[in-house]
Design an enzyme around this catalytic site. Structure first.
Site, short mmCIF file in Angstrom:
data_model
loop_
_atom_site.label_atom_id
_atom_site.label_comp_id
_atom_site.label_asym_id
_atom_site.label_seq_id
_atom_site.Cartn_x
_atom_site.Cartn_y
_atom_site.Cartn_z
N PRO A 88 0.82 -1.22 0.00
CA PRO A 88 0.00 0.00 0.00
C PRO A 88 0.84 1.26 0.00
CG PRO A 88 -0.09 -1.08 2.15
CD PRO A 88 0.59 -2.03 1.21
N GLU A 115 2.68 -8.33 9.55
CA GLU A 115 2.67 -6.89 9.78
C GLU A 115 3.48 -6.14 8.73
OE1 GLU A 115 1.20 -3.62 11.87
OE2 GLU A 115 0.73 -5.75 12.08
N ARG A 153 -3.25 -9.28 -20.56
CA ARG A 153 -4.27 -9.05 -21.56
C ARG A 153 -3.82 -8.05 -22.63
NH1 ARG A 153 -9.05 -8.47 -20.29
NH2 ARG A 153 -9.72 -6.86 -21.73
N ASP A 168 -10.45 -0.98 -24.24
CA ASP A 168 -10.74 -1.10 -22.81
C ASP A 168 -10.80 0.26 -22.14
OD1 ASP A 168 -11.02 -3.81 -22.65
OD2 ASP A 168 -8.95 -4.20 -22.07
#
Length: 250
Positions: A88, A115, A153, A168
């Protein structure tokens, strides 16, 4: 293209990658995939990969030694590919990044757990950190799968037609337009008449207008990043007027 995944759950990765678009790419040998379990690179009977954090605090921390050995093993078969940690704290992964990765030779993905990872591993062995959003998951496996799918893809020969990838959402910075198929009429409504007209110029114009309009309605932040030409500006204004009339706004 080759993908290597450092994960405590290799079967999860292999099973998820065996289906759909990525599964076909594997079968056609357009991509190669291998998994490396840090537990296979431990030296104790319990195959320990985590320990308590120095300085105290909740949770456990992924130890540096098994991660280092797993990455070294992966690098031995893919020496030129970058080591990417799914985190993150990483840069936001988007379609532009997927396109740039599709032009490369692959990547070694590190899926964290617990963690966090020993920072010394990150500092010495990770080339890049990527995030798929501002939220926390239990591990890096799902983000790794998302990145691999998004990149795969885009590779030539993976989709039935290369135009599918080009059209897309996000490929040109806008969302995709609505799609319809048979039946022409249903209890839920009718297919827009323009799509049945056979006039390809009008159809292309309608789709572009709907794409711009969907972006304005749902992701206006994307429009601020685009330099729309006069035709697109006119189409967007037309959509906005039609939308306001539809909902009864003056």
């Amino acid at each position: 293209m080759r993908f290597d995944v450092i994960t405590l759950f290799p079967e999860f990765i292999r099973q998820a990658m065996a289906i759909g678009v990525v599964g076909r790419a594997l079968d056609r040998k357009i991509i190669a995939l291998d998994c490396w379990n840090p537990r296979d690179y431990t030296e104790d009977n319990y195959r320990t990969v985590d320990d308590r954090p120095y300085g105290g605090g909740p949770g456990m921390v992924f130890m540096i030694e098994p991660l280092r050995r797993a990455v070294q093993a992966a690098r031995a078969v893919a020496p030129g590919n970058p080591v990417i940690l799914l985190s993150p704290q990483g840069a936001r992964f988007d379609q532009s990044r997927a396109s740039s990765m599709a032009a490369g030779s692959g990547a070694i993905f590190v899926c964290g757990r617990y963690e966090g990872l020993d920072q010394r591993f990150v500092d010495h062995y990770v080339d890049e950190e990527l995030s798929i959003g501002d939220f926390v998951l239990s591990g890096g496996e799902l983000p790794a799968l998302a990145v691999i799918d998004a990149v795969t893809r885009l590779l030539p020969g993976v989709l039935h037609t290369d135009a599918s990838a080009i059209e897309d959402s996000f490929m040109d910075g806008t969302l995709d337009c609505p799609h319809y198929t048979r039946p022409e009429k249903s209890e839920e409504g009718e297919v827009p008449a323009v799509l049945l007209s056979g006039n390809h110029a009008l159809i292309a114009r309608w789709r572009r207008k709907q794409s711009l309009g969907a972006t304005w309605l749902r992701r206006p932040d994307l429009l601020t990043q685009l330099n729309l030409n006069k035709v697109d500006q006119a189409l967007l204004l037309e959509f906005m007027d039609e939308h306001k009339a539809k909902i009864g706004v003056q």
